[in-house]
Write a protein that holds these residues in place. Structure first.
Motif, short mmCIF file in Angstrom:
data_model
loop_
_atom_site.label_atom_id
_atom_site.label_comp_id
_atom_site.label_asym_id
_atom_site.label_seq_id
_atom_site.Cartn_x
_atom_site.Cartn_y
_atom_site.Cartn_z
N GLU A 184 0.82 -1.23 0.00
CA GLU A 184 0.00 0.00 0.00
C GLU A 184 0.84 1.26 0.00
N LYS A 185 2.05 1.16 0.52
CA LYS A 185 2.95 2.33 0.45
C LYS A 185 3.18 2.73 -1.01
N VAL A 186 3.43 1.72 -1.80
CA VAL A 186 3.69 1.98 -3.21
C VAL A 186 2.43 2.49 -3.90
N ARG A 187 1.32 1.82 -3.58
CA ARG A 187 0.06 2.16 -4.23
C ARG A 187 -0.41 3.55 -3.84
N LEU A 188 -0.24 3.85 -2.56
CA LEU A 188 -0.68 5.16 -2.07
C LEU A 188 0.08 6.29 -2.77
N ARG A 189 1.37 6.08 -2.92
CA ARG A 189 2.17 7.09 -3.63
C ARG A 189 1.66 7.22 -5.07
N GLY A 190 1.27 6.09 -5.65
CA GLY A 190 0.72 6.12 -7.01
C GLY A 190 -0.55 6.95 -7.10
N PHE A 191 -1.26 7.05 -5.99
CA PHE A 191 -2.48 7.86 -5.97
C PHE A 191 -2.19 9.23 -5.40
N GLY A 192 -0.99 9.68 -5.56
CA GLY A 192 -0.62 11.02 -5.13
C GLY A 192 -0.71 11.18 -3.62
N ASN A 193 -0.50 10.07 -2.87
CA ASN A 193 -0.57 10.05 -1.41
C ASN A 193 -1.94 10.48 -0.89
N ASN A 194 -2.96 10.17 -1.67
CA ASN A 194 -4.33 10.50 -1.27
C ASN A 194 -5.05 9.19 -0.92
N PRO A 195 -5.17 8.90 0.39
CA PRO A 195 -5.74 7.60 0.81
C PRO A 195 -7.16 7.40 0.28
N ALA A 196 -7.93 8.47 0.19
CA ALA A 196 -9.33 8.34 -0.26
C ALA A 196 -9.38 7.85 -1.69
N LYS A 197 -8.51 8.44 -2.52
CA LYS A 197 -8.50 8.04 -3.93
C LYS A 197 -8.08 6.58 -4.05
N MET A 198 -7.09 6.19 -3.21
CA MET A 198 -6.63 4.81 -3.27
C MET A 198 -7.77 3.87 -2.86
N ALA A 199 -8.44 4.25 -1.82
CA ALA A 199 -9.54 3.41 -1.33
C ALA A 199 -10.64 3.29 -2.38
N ALA A 200 -10.89 4.40 -3.05
CA ALA A 200 -11.95 4.39 -4.08
C ALA A 200 -11.63 3.40 -5.19
N ALA A 201 -10.34 3.17 -5.38
CA ALA A 201 -9.95 2.26 -6.46
C ALA A 201 -10.03 0.80 -6.04
#
Lengths: 1096, 643
Positions: B448-465
Motif C-alpha cells: 500500500e505504500k507503493v500504491r498510495l504514492r501512485g495515488f498522489g498520497n491520497n488515501p481516499a482516492k486509493m480506497a476508491a480504487a
C-alpha cells in the motif's frame, strides 16, 4: 651506368688534352660483320683518356709521346669489351663481338655480403639502374610493378602517394602483415621503398626463397626487398652533375555512368510508389518536366575532372677519387590529385659518402631526408567506415543543379531527406572544401658502416642505422562535413595526430674467406639488434566555434565550446609501444670447382613480442652449373644451365606488443564510465593474454632452373616453390564466454605454392636498331590447411558497410585465402513466382485490372535477408539448401581475389638516337568485390542517385503516364499490382531488379552480383625518347655529356571487363583476409609526362 | 704497434661486446611498454584498482548495454508495451515480436559485451583480494571487491533471463584451464551469485556510510542497498519459473527457500531506512532521471550512469523511445488534420504503449501520465496529442530532459534505473505472500505504500480504487497488476511475467484484450492479474475521439500553447462521464486538427500484425543463442529450444 660514367669522364678529360699532341693512335671500330659502330667508347687505361667513335666508327687518340705501351679499352653497349695494347702509332681495326651477357654475372648484395647472381642458389628477382634509367615513374614501387616474377605490386587506388602493397609469392600469413622485409643499404627499413626517389636507386633485388632470405631470419617470411642506392664512383676527382626533370598532367581515365536528371527524378517518383510509407518531392508533372529541361551535371567530372599537374626535378652530384666517393641527390616532386583540393609534394635529399682511408678500413655514411606533404583526405580510409566515404557523396548526389544555384550550394532539404539511413548527402564540392587534411611525413635516416680487414682472411663489418619517421596529420572538419553532422553537433572539429617511429638497427659481422680461389669458401658470423619505438599522440577537439578556419582552429586547439558538460570537447590519446629484436647468425658459402655452389645458414632470433622469444631458423641451398659438366659439352641447345634447389625456415613476428601477458589499457571510451555524466577513464584488459605466443615460421622449398637459349640470346628462369607456413599467428575466434571474441594464437597453417617464369632477351639487333624485352608470369595458390584444433572456419568482414552488414569473406580450411562469401544472385522474382488474385472492380486510372500478388508455395522467400517484402521484381537469391527459405544458411564461397596468373612485359626499342619502351602488365583471373555497385545500385535512401545500370530495372510505375502498376502496403501486408500479363509485358526488357529500399544493412547484402572478374591487360606505360647527339663541340662549350628528351603516357589503356573505375584496387587493407574490395577508391588517372635528362 | 697484438685485442673486444650483448639480451627482449599496464601496477593501489572497476561498470552502458539494446530492444513485447512496428527486419522488430533467429543482427554484440563485463569483473575479483590494501582491511579496496562481485552478478542475471543457461566462468580467462565450456545450469549460476552477493554485502557500506568522492553519485555506484536489492531479485528469479533445457516451464520445488532470501534482504533494506519512497512519482523521472540530478530520497537505489555522447558509454533513452521532438507546427486551419507523426519531428518513438495498459490505470493514478506520454512535442514545447495507437512511453521524454536539455545528438546522457526502492517494497510483499500463503500486515503495508504514492498520497482516492486483497491469490494478482502500474517502461515486466510463468498467458490475453478494446470500446478482465478499473470494462463506452489544446486551437485561447505534460492537455475525458468530472465530448467547438482518433474501428491493424505475433510457448521465453557464439564455442554450446 659505369660505362656511361667512364664515358663522361673520358670525354671531359680529352677536352683538356687535345691541346698538345705528338703521338696519334687512329682506329675504326666495327661489329663482326665490319659495320662501323658509332659512339663506341675508347678509353686509354691508366690515363683515363677516352672518347667516342664517330659515325664511321673512327677514333683518334693522342697519348703521351714515346713508345710506352697504351692500353685501350673499347666498349659498346651489347658487345664484349676489348682490351688492346698499342705500342706505336698504328691504324687499328677493331672488331667487337656481340656480348652474350649473362644476368648471372651481375653482382647483388644479399645477406650481409655481395655475391654474383650466378653464385646464389636461391630465387631472386632483380632490377637495376639500367632498367630504371629511362622509365618515368613517380615512385620506386611503380618502377618494379609488373617487372619481377613472383612479386605482385598492387597500388591500392589512384591517389598520388597512395599506399602500394608488395607481396612476394602471395604472402603466407593470413592475419599478420604480409609486407616483405625491406633492407636499404644494409639497414632494415619500416617505410619500405616508398621513401626513396627512383632516380637514386642503383638496384632492387627481391629475395624470394629461404636460402636467400633465411639469413635475415626474423621477419623474412614474406620475402626480402634489398635496395641499393647509388653511390659515388672513383672519377679521379671529377664531378658528375645530372639533372632529370619532367612535367606532366593527369586526367581521370574513366567515369561510372550514373542516372541523368530525368531518370533520377523518375526513379524518385517511382520509389515513392513502392510502398505507401515513403514520400517524395517530385510529382508526375515535374518528372515530365525533367525529361527535357534539366541539364545533367556531371559531379564526377566536377570533382575528378581537373587537369592535375605534376612535375619532378632531380639533381645529383657525384664523384670521388680512390679514397673518397660521394653522391648527393635532391629530388622535388609535386603532383596534384585529380580530386579537388588534393595535392602531393615530396622533397628528398640524400647524401652518401664512402671513404677508404687505408687498405684495411672502409667507411660509409649516408643521410637521407624526406618530407612529404599531402593535402586532402582522398576518398577512402582503409580502416574508416562507410559513412565517411567521399565517393558516395559524389556518385549519389542528385545529378543536376537547381537553376540559379552555384555548384557548391548547400541543400538543407536534401541533407534532411537523406539522413534517415545515415547517407547524408551534402554537395560534394562543399564537402571537399569543408574537410581539411594536411599530412606531413618527415623521415630522417642516418646510416653508416665500417669495414675492417682484420687479417687477410677475416674482415669485420659493423652497420648502424637510425631511422626517425614522424607523421603529423592535421585534420579539420567544418560544419557541413559528415563528421560534424554525425558526431559534432554541426560544429567544426579539429584533430592533430602524431605518429613517431624511431628505429635503431645495428649489425656486426665477421667474415672469413677461404684461401682457395678454385673452391671459394666463406663463413660469416654475426649478430644484429633492432629496436623500434612507436609513439602515437592524438589530440581531438570538437565543438569549435562556427566560422573558424582550419589553420586558426589547429593552432588553437583549446577553443572548444561544448554544448554542455556531458559532451567533452577534448580528447587526447597516446600510445607508446616498443618492439625489440636480437639475432645471431652464421652462414657458409662453398663453391666446388665453380660448379657446385652450396649455401647454408643458421639464425637465432629473439623477439620481444613473444612469450617464447627465441626462434631458430636454418636453410640450405645448392646450385649446380650443369653446363660445366663434361657430359654437357655437346649439348648446345641450351646454355648456362643452372639448377637451384633450396629449403629453409624463416620467421614472422609482425604482431602487436604485449599480447602474451595480461595488460590493461585505458581505452577511452571503451572502458570509461560516465559518473555524474562525466566520462571517468577506466582500465580494461583488451586482449586475452596468450602465454604460448611464439614465432610463426615458414618452411620454404624452391626448385629453379636458369638457362639461355639460342646461344644465350634469351635468358630463361623458372622457379617452382611450395611454402608451408606453420604456427600461423591468427587472431582466432574464441568462446565468447571468455570475455573476448578473439585471441592471437599460433594455430593452423597455409600452403603457398606457385610457379614463376622470367624471360629476357634481345629479339633483334642491327647496327642501328635494338629490340629487347623482359617478360614474366607468375602463378600462386595460397590455401588454408588448418585453423587449429577447434576451428574449421570463421567469417571475416571487410567492414566496408559497417559491422551490422553480413560478413563478406570467409576463412576456411581447404579454401584459398581471401575467399569471398555471400549469396548467389539469381536475378529477380518474376510474375510466375506469384499467384494473382483479381480484385473485382479495381482498375488503375489507365484501365488495367488490379489484384493482389501472393508468393507461390515452394518459391523461397528472402525477406529476412532483404528486410523487404518479396514482390515481382524483387532481388532473388538462390535457396542453396533447398529449405524453402533464403536465409544466412544459403551462402557460399563466391570467388577469390587470387589471380590465376599475373605478370608484365617490357619491350625496349632503340633506333639510332631514338629509344622507346612499352610496358604492359596483366592479371588473369581473381575476383573483385565491387561494393561501389552494391551501394550505388540500391535505393535504400531517398533522393540518392544510382548507377545508370538501374535504369533498366523492373519498374512499378509506367514511365509513359505515371500510373502505378505495382506497390506494397505495409499496413495490410499485401502486394497490389496489375494483372500478370500486363505487368510482365511492361517489364519485358528489365535486366535488373527493383532497387532495394530496405535498411542500409540489408540493401548491401553480399552476393555474387557484386563479384566481377578482375582480369586485365594494362598498357601501363609508353615512352619515346630522343638523345641529342652530343658533339665534341657542344661538350666542350657546355660540358654536357648526355641530353635526352622524352615523352611518356602512363596508364595508356586497360583491357578489362570490370565495370568499376579500375580492377587494380584494394581498399580494405586492414587485414590480408579481405583483398580485392573496391569501395570508394580514388579513381585512377591517365598521365601525360614529358621530360629531360641531362648529364654534365 | 704490434699488428698481431692489435688484431687479438680487437677480436677479443668484439667478442666481449657480443657476450655482453648476450647477457643483456633477455632484458632487451622485455622492454617496458608504457601504454600497457600490468596486473601488478593496476592492483598496486586503490586508485588504479578503482579504474579497473570502472572498466567493469563501463560494460553496463552504451549501445550494446543498457544504453539501448538491453533496455529497449530485449524486454518487449509484454502486456504493457509493444516494440517497433516492424517484422522480418532481422533486427529489433523481430526481437520484440518473438520472431528472432540466431542470426538476428542485434543479439550478438550485447551478448559479447555482457561476457566482457564478466571477464573484467573476474579479473578484479581475482586480483583485488591479493592487494595489500585489501588484506589490511582498507574500506575502499573492500568496496571495490564487493562492487565487482555485484556487477558480475548483474551481467549473469541479464544473460540468464534472456538466454537461459549460459557458460559460466568465475575465474579470469587467462587463468582458466579451458575456455571451451558448455552451458552451466542457471540454478547453479544463481546459487553462486547468491553466495557472492552475501559476501559483497559485507564489503560494501550503505549509502550513508560512504564519504562521497567528488563526481561519484551514490546512485551510480553500487552501495549495500543495491547489493541486497539485487540479491532479492536474483532470489526471486531463482525461485521462479523459467523455460528449462528440457523444453518445459517449471520452478524449483524448494522455491520458498529463495523467497525467504528475498524477504530477508528486502526486510533489511526497509529497516535500514537508507532508501525511502519519493513522495512525487513524477519528480522521480522528470526531475531526477530526465533532469540529471540526484534523487534525495535515494529511491533509485542504483542506476547505470550514462554520458559522453557516444555509443560506447551513453544511452539513446528518450531518442529511441518517448515522444517525438523538435520542429515547429505548420499553420493549420480549422478544417485540416495534423499529421500524426509529422516528418519534421525527430526521435524514433519506437516503443508503443498498449491502449489496454493505458486503461489499466485508475483515473486517479498519477503514474499513468508519467509512464505514458500520448503526445509529441514541438520545438517550443507545445504538445500535439497522438492517436491511441501511437502512445509513447513517457519516463524518458524529451520535454523533461534538462540540465542539459535535449540536443540534436542521439545521446542525451539519461541514466537507466536498475533498481528502485518501490521494487524492494513490492518484492517484500510478494515474498511474504508466498512464504505465508497470504500477505502479512507488513506485506500489505509495503504494497500500500507503493500504491498510495501512485495515488498522489491520497488515501481516499486509493480506497476508491478498491481494497487490498488479503488472500494469497488475490494479493498475488494485485501485485501482478501493481508491478505493472509501478514499473511500466522500465524493462522489468517481461522478466516478471517469465518468472511467474505467465508470459505466454499475458501475451495471448493481451492480444485479445486489445482487439476487444478497440472494437467494443471496453476492456476485458484477464485471468492472471487483478482487473482494470470497473469503468473501463464491459458496459463502458470509451471515447472514439480525444481533443487536445494546442497553439492552433481556435476558440480556446486559455489553452493555447499547451505546455502541460499530463491529462490536462486534453479537453475531454478518457473515460465515461460517470468516472470523471470531465465531459466525454468537449463543451467548446474545436477544430479537427485538435482531434486524435481514440477507441474505435480501423485501429487494430498495427497491433494485430505485430504484437507478440511470433510468440510460441515453451520457446519464445528465451532468445536464440547468437550463431556466431555457437560457431566460436567449438561445439560446446547448443542452441535453445526450437531455434
Amino acid at each position: 651506368m659505369k660505362k656511361l660514367l667512364l664515358f663522361c669522364v673520358s670525354c671531359l678529360l680529352c677536352v683538356t688534352i687535345l691541346l698538345a699532341q705528338t703521338r696519334e693512335i687512329k682506329g675504326i671500330v666495327t661489329d663482326s660483320k665490319g659495320i662501323p659502330l658509332e659512339g663506341a667508347s675508347v678509353v686509354s687505361k691508366g690515363t683515363g683518356k677516352g672518347l667516342k667513335t664517330n659515325a664511321k666508327g673512327e677514333f683518334t687518340i693522342h697519348p703521351k709521346a714515346g713508345n710506352e705501351p697504351v692500353l685501350l679499352t673499347i666498349s659498346y653497349v651489347g658487345f664484349k669489351t676489348q682490351l688492346i695494347e698499342v705500342k706505336g702509332n698504328e691504324l687499328l681495326n677493331i672488331k667487337l663481338e656481340i656480348a652474350e651477357v649473362s644476368a648471372g654475372d651481375e653482382v647483388v648484395v644479399i645477406g650481409y655480403q655481395t655475391m654474383k647472381r650466378k653464385d646464389i642458389p636461391g630465387g631472386i628477382a632483380s632490377i637495376g639502374a639500367k632498367d630504371l634509367k629511362d622509365v618515368v615513374v613517380a615512385s620506386a614501387e611503380e618502377a618494379i610493378t609488373g617487372k619481377l616474377a613472383g612479386v605482385q605490386v598492387t597500388t591500392s587506388e589512384g591517389a598520388p602517394g597512395s599506399q602500394v602493397q608488395i607481396r612476394v609469392r602471395g604472402g603466407g600469413s593470413i592475419t599478420q602483415d604480409n609486407s616483405p622485409l625491406y633492407i636499404i643499404d644494409g639497414i632494415e627499413s619500416d617505410e619500405g621503398i616508398s621513401l626513396i626517389a627512383p632516380q637514386d636507386i642503383e638496384s632492387i633485388d627481391v629475395l624470394k626463397d629461404a636460402s636467400a632470405t633465411s639469413i635475415y631470419g626474423a621477419r623474412a617470411a614474406n620475402g626480402v626487398v634489398v635496395v641499393t642506392t647509388k653511390s659515388g664512383k672513383n672519377s679521379k676527382g671529377k664531378m658528375t652533375l645530372s639533372y632529370n626533370g619532367s612535367f606532366g598532367l593527369n586526367k581521370l581515365s574513366k567515369e561510372l555512368p550514373v542516372m541523368d536528371p530525368y531518370n533520377f527524378v523518375l526513379y524518385q517518383y517511382e520509389r515513392s510508389k513502392y510502398s505507401d510509407s515513403t514520400s517524395t518531392q517530385y510529382t508526375w508533372d515535374s518528372v515530365k518536366y525533367y525529361k527535357n529541361n534539366v541539364p545533367f551535371f556531371d559531379w564526377q567530372k566536377k570533382m575528378f575532372g581537373r587537369n592535375a599537374l605534376q612535375q619532378t626535378h632531380n639533381v645529383s652530384l657525384s664523384g670521388g677519387n680512390a679514397q673518397t666517393q660521394y653522391y648527393l641527390s635532391v629530388t622535388d616532386n609535386t603532383q596534384d590529385g585529380i580530386y579537388l583540393n588534393s595535392e602531393y609534394d615530396r622533397k628528398l635529399i640524400t647524401f652518401k659518402l664512402d671513404n677508404k682511408p687505408n687498405d684495411k678500413v672502409k667507411l660509409g655514411f649516408n643521410v637521407r631526408y624526406n618530407t612529404t606533404t599531402v593535402e586532402g583526405a582522398g576518398t577512402t580510409d582503409p580502416n574508416g567506415d562507410q559513412s565517411m566515404s567521399k565517393l558516395r557523396g559524389i556518385i549519389r548526389y542528385k545529378p543536376f543543379i537547381q537553376s540559379g544555384q552555384s555548384a557548391d550550394a548547400f541543400d538543407p532539404t536534401l541533407e534532411a531527406a537523406t539522413g534517415g539511413n545515415g547517407l547524408i548527402l551534402i554537395n560534394p564540392v562543399l564537402t571537399a572544401n569543408q574537410s581539411y587534411l594536411h599530412t606531413v611525413t618527415d623521415n630522417f635516416v642516418l646510416s653508416g658502416f665500417l669495414n675492417y680487414q682484420l687479417t687477410s682472411r677475416i674482415s669485420f663489418r659493423t652497420t648502424f642505422g637510425y631511422d626517425i619517421s614522424d607523421v603529423q596529420k592535421n585534420g579539420f572538419n567544418d560544419t557541413l562535413t559528415g563528421y560534424a553532422i554525425r558526431y559534432g553537433a554541426k560544429m567544426p572539429s579539429a584533430s592533430i595526430e602524431r605518429d613517431k617511429k624511431v628505429i635503431l638497427n645495428n649489425s656486426n659481422v665477421f667474415t672469413y674467406t677461404g684461401k682457395s680461389t678454385a673452391n671459394p669458401f666463406t663463413i660469416l658470423l654475426g649478430q644484429e639488434t633492432y629496436k623500434n619505438v612507436y609513439d602515437v599522440n592524438v589530440n581531438q577537439t570538437s565543438y569549435m566555434p562556427i566560422g573558424i578556419d582550419p589553420k586558426t582552429a589547429l593552432a588553437n586547439m583549446n577553443m572548444s565550446t561544448p554544448p554542455d558538460v556531458y559532451h567533452p570537447g577534448f580528447t587526447a590519446t597516446s600510445l607508446e609501444t616498443p618492439t625489440n629484436l636480437v639475432s645471431f647468425f652464421t652462414k657458409i658459402n662453398y663453391n666446388l670447382n665453380r660448379k657446385y655452389q652450396f649455401t647454408a645458414s643458421y639464425r637465432a632470433d629473439g623477439a620481444s613480442v613473444f612469450a617464447k622469444k627465441w626462434g631458430y631458423f636454418s636453410s640450405a641451398g645448392l646450385s649446380w652449373l650443369l653446363s660445366k659438366e663434361k657430359f654437357m659439352d655437346n649439348f648446345n641447345i641450351l646454355s648456362d644451365i643452372k639448377v637451384r634447389a633450396s629449403i629453409g625456415m624463416v620467421g614472422n613476428a609482425k604482431i602487436a606488443s604485449g599480447l602474451y601477458e595480461v595488460n590493461y589499457t585505458s581505452s577511452n571510451p571503451a572502458s570509461s564510465y560516465a559518473l555524474d555524466g562525466v566520462l571517468n577513464p577506466g582500465l580494461n584488459s583488451a586482449n586475452l593474454a596468450n602465454r604460448d605466443l611464439q614465432w610463426e615460421s615458414t618452411l620454404s622449398r624452391n626448385l629453379g632452373f636458369d638457362f639461355g637459349i639460342f646461344r644465350n640470346k634469351f635468358q630463361v628462369s623458372v622457379d617452382l616453390y611450395a611454402n608451408t607456413t606453420n604456427k600461423l599467428l591468427v587472431n582466432v575466434p574464441i568462446p565468447v564466454s571468455s570475455g573476448y571474441t578473439t585471441q592471437v594464437q599460433n594455430v593452423g597453417s597455409t600452403l603457398n605454392k606457385g610457379i614463376e617464369l622470367q624471360l629476357a632477351g634481345t629479339v633483334l639487333r642491327t647496327r642501328d636498331f635494338t629490340w629487347s624485352f623482359t617478360y614474366n608470369i607468375s602463378a600462386n595458390d595460397n590455401t588454408i590447411k588448418s585453423l587449429g584444433a577447434n576451428q574449421n572456419f570463421y567469417y571475416q568482414s571487410s567492414n566496408w558497410a559497417g559491422a551490422s552488414n553480413l560478413p563478406d569473406y570467409i576463412v576456411q580450411v581447404g579454401q584459398r585465402v581471401g575467399s569471398m562469401y555471400g549469396f548467389v544472385s539469381d536475378g529477380f522474382y518474376s510474375v510466375n513466382d506469384f499467384t494473382f488474385t483479381k480484385t473485382t472492380g479495381s482498375l488503375t486510372s489507365d484501365g488495367k485490372q488490379l489484384g493482389t500478388y501472393t508468393l507461390r508455395p515452394g518459391v523461397a522467400t528472402n525477406t529476412s535477408i532483404t528486410s523487404s517484402p518479396v514482390q515481382p521484381g524483387s532481388i532473388k537469391f538462390k535457396d542453396l539448401n533447398g529449405d524453402g527459405v533464403v536465409d544466412a544458411r544459403d551462402r557460399k564461397i563466391l570467388g577469390n581475389n587470387q589471380p590465376k596468373a599475373f605478370g608484365g612485359l617490357t619491350q625496349t626499342f632503340k633506333y639510332k638516337n631514338w629509344d622507346a619502351s612499352i610496358f604492359l602488365n596483366y592479371r588473369i583471373g581473381g575476383s573483385i568485390v565491387n561494393d561501389n555497385k552494391l551501394e550505388y545500385a540500391s535505393g535504400y535512401t531517398p533522393q540518392a542517385n544510382m548507377l545508370a545500370e538501374m535504369e533498366n530495372r523492373w519498374k512499378v510505375v509506367n514511365p509513359v503516364n505515371g500510373v502505378t502498376y505495382q506497390n506494397y502496403s505495409p499496413g495490410n501486408k499485401t502486394i497490389v499490382g496489375v494483372d500478370p500479363t500486363t505487368l510482365a509485358a511492361f517489364n519485358q526488357g528489365a535486366s535488373i531488379w527493383l532497387p532495394s529500399i530496405g535498411s542500409s544493412s540489408s540493401a548491401f547484402t553480399p552476393s555474387s552480383y557484386a563479384l566481377e572478374d578482375g582480369s586485365f591487360l594494362r598498357v601501363n606505360n609508353i615512352t619515346i625518347g630522343y638523345a641529342l647527339p652530343v658533339t665534341a663541340s657542344i661538350m666542350r662549350k657546355t660540358g654536357l655529356t648526355r641530353f635526352r628528351i622524352y615523352a611518356t603516357v602512363n596508364n595508356v589503356a586497360i583491357l578489362t571487363s570490370y565495370s568499376g573505375f579500375d580492377p587494380e584496387v584494394n581498399t580494405k587493407r586492414a587485414t590480408p583476409l579481405t583483398p580485392g574490395v573496391d569501395y570508394s577508391a580514388y579513381p585512377r588517372s591517365r598521365g601525360y609526362v614529358c621530360g629531360i635528362n641531362l648529364n654534365f | 704497434m704490434n699488428n698481431k697484438y692489435f688484431k687479438g685485442l680487437t677480436i677479443l673486444s668484439f667478442t666481449f661486446i657480443i657476450l655482453s650483448g648476450l647477457y643483456s639480451c633477455q632484458k632487451f627482449l622485455e622492454p617496458e611498454t608504457p601504454s600497457l599496464i600490468s596486473n601488478t601496477t593496476v592492483y598496486n593501489n586503490v586508485f588504479t584498482a578503482k579504474m579497473a572497476v570502472l572498466g567493469v561498470y563501463s560494460d553496463l552502458s552504451g549501445d550494446q548495454g543498457y544504453g539501448i539494446r538491453v533496455s529497449c530492444y530485449y524486454p518487449y513485447d509484454n502486456d504493457e508495451t509493444m516494440g517497433p512496428a516492424k517484422l522480418g527486419d532481422n533486427d529489433r522488430g523481430d526481437i520484440a515480436h518473438y520472431n528472432a533467429t540466431a542470426l538476428n543482427l542485434q543479439l550478438y554484440a550485447p551478448y559479447v559485451q555482457m561476457f566482457e563485463g564478466i571477464e573484467r569483473a573476474n579479473l578484479c575479483i581475482y586480483n583485488i583480494p591479493k592487494m595489500t590494501a585489501f588484506l589490511s582491511g582498507n574500506a575502499e579496496a573492500r568496496r571495490l571487491y564487493g562492487e565487482s562481485l555485484t556487477l558480475r552478478a548483474q551481467y549473469y542475471l541479464e544473460l540468464i533471463r534472456n538466454w537461459g543457461d549460459v557458460p559460466a566462468q568465475f575465474l579470469p580467462s587467462e587463468v582458466s584451464n579451458n575456455l571451451f565450456i558448455s552451458a552451466t545450469n542457471r540454478d547453479t549460476i544463481y546459487n553462486h551469485l547468491l553466495n557472492d552477493l552475501a559476501i559483497a554485502e559485507s564489503m560494501v557500506p550503505w549509502k550513508s556510510q560512504i564519504s562521497v568522492v567528488t563526481g561519484d553519485k551514490p546512485d551510480e555506484r553500487i552501495t549495500q542497498g543495491a547489493i541486497r536489492a539485487l540479491r532479492a531479485r536474483i532470489a526471486l528469479y531463482r525461485g521462479g519459473y523459467d523455460l528449462r533445457q528440457n523444453g518445459s516451464i517449471s520452478r524449483d520445488p524448494n522455491y520458498k527457500a529463495f523467497y525467504q532470501i528475498a524477504w530477508n534482504e528486502c526486510d533489511t533494506i526497509i529497516k535500514s531506512g537508507e532508501h525511502t519512497l519519493n513522495a512525487d512519482y513524477k519528480a522521480l523521472f522528470k526531475n531526477y532521471v530526465c533532469g540529471h540530478t540526484l534523487d534525495p530520497n535515494n529511491e533509485i537505489i542504483f542506476q547505470v550512469a550514462m554520458g559522453g555522447g557516444g555509443g560506447a558509454t551513453d544511452s539513446k533513452l528518450g531518442t529511441y523511445d518517448g515522444p517525438k521532438w523538435g520542429g515547429y507546427l505548420p499553420s493549420v486551419t480549422a478544417s485540416t488534420t495534423l499529421p500524426v507523426s509529422p516528418s519534421y519531428l525527430t526521435g524514433s518513438s519506437s516503443l508503443l504503449m498498449l491502449p489496454t495498459y493505458f486503461y489499466l490505470f485508475d483515473v486517479n493514478d498519477v503514474r499513468r501520465d508519467v509512464t505514458i506520454a500520448p503526445y509529441n512535442v514541438m520545438a517550443d514545447y507545445s504538445k500535439v496529442g497522438t492517436k491511441i495507437t501511437a502512445l509513447n512511453d513517457g519516463k524518458f521524454r524529451c520535454d523533461w530532459v534538462s540540465n542539459p536539455g535535449p540536443s540534436s545528438s542521439l545521446y542525451w546522457g539519461l541514466n537507466w534505473p536498475l533498481i528502485r526502492y518501490s521494487d524492494v517494497l513490492l518484492m517484500f510483499a510478494e515474498a511474504d505472500n508466498e512464504i505465508n500463503n497470504g500477505p502479512s500486515t507488513t506485506a500489505i503495508s509495503a504494497y500500500e505504500k507503493v500504491r498510495l504514492r501512485g495515488f498522489g498520497n491520497n488515501p481516499a482516492k486509493m480506497a476508491a480504487a478498491g481494497a487490498t486483497p488479503t488472500d494469497y491469490s488475490g494479493f498475488f494478482q494485485a501485485l501482478v497488476r501493481e508491478r505493472s502500474l509501478e514499473f511500466g517502461g522500465e524493462g522489468i515486466r517481461k522478466y516478471d511475467l517469465k518468472r511467474w510463468g505467465l508470459l505466454g498467458t499475458a501475451i495471448f490475453q493481451t492480444q485479445k484484450n486489445i482487439a476487444s478494446l478497440l472494437t467494443n470500446k471496453y476492456m476485458s478482465s484477464t485471468t492472471y492479474m487483478a482487473p482494470p478499473p470497473a469503468y473501463t470494462m464491459a458496459g463502458a463506452s470509451l471515447p472514439t475521439s480525444m481533443y487536445f489544446n494546442y497553439p492552433g486551437s481556435a476558440g480556446n485561447p486559455a489553452n493555447q500553447k499547451s505546455a502541460v505534460d499530463d491529462s490536462t492537455l486534453w479537453v475531454n475525458s478518457f473515460y465515461s462521464k460517470s468516472s470523471s468530472s470531465l465531459a466525454n465530448t468537449p463543451t467548446i467547438a474545436l477544430p479537427l486538427s485538435n482531434k486524435s482518433s481514440w477507441i474505435g474501428s480501423g485501429l487494430t491493424s498495427t497491433f494485430g500484425s505485430y504484437f507478440g505475433s511470433g510468440f510460441k510457448p515453451n520457446h519464445s521465453e528465451l532468445f536464440p543463442i547468437p550463431q556466431a557464439v555457437i560457431d566460436a564455442s567449438g561445439g560446446a554450446l547448443k542452441q535453445n529450444n526450437g531455434y
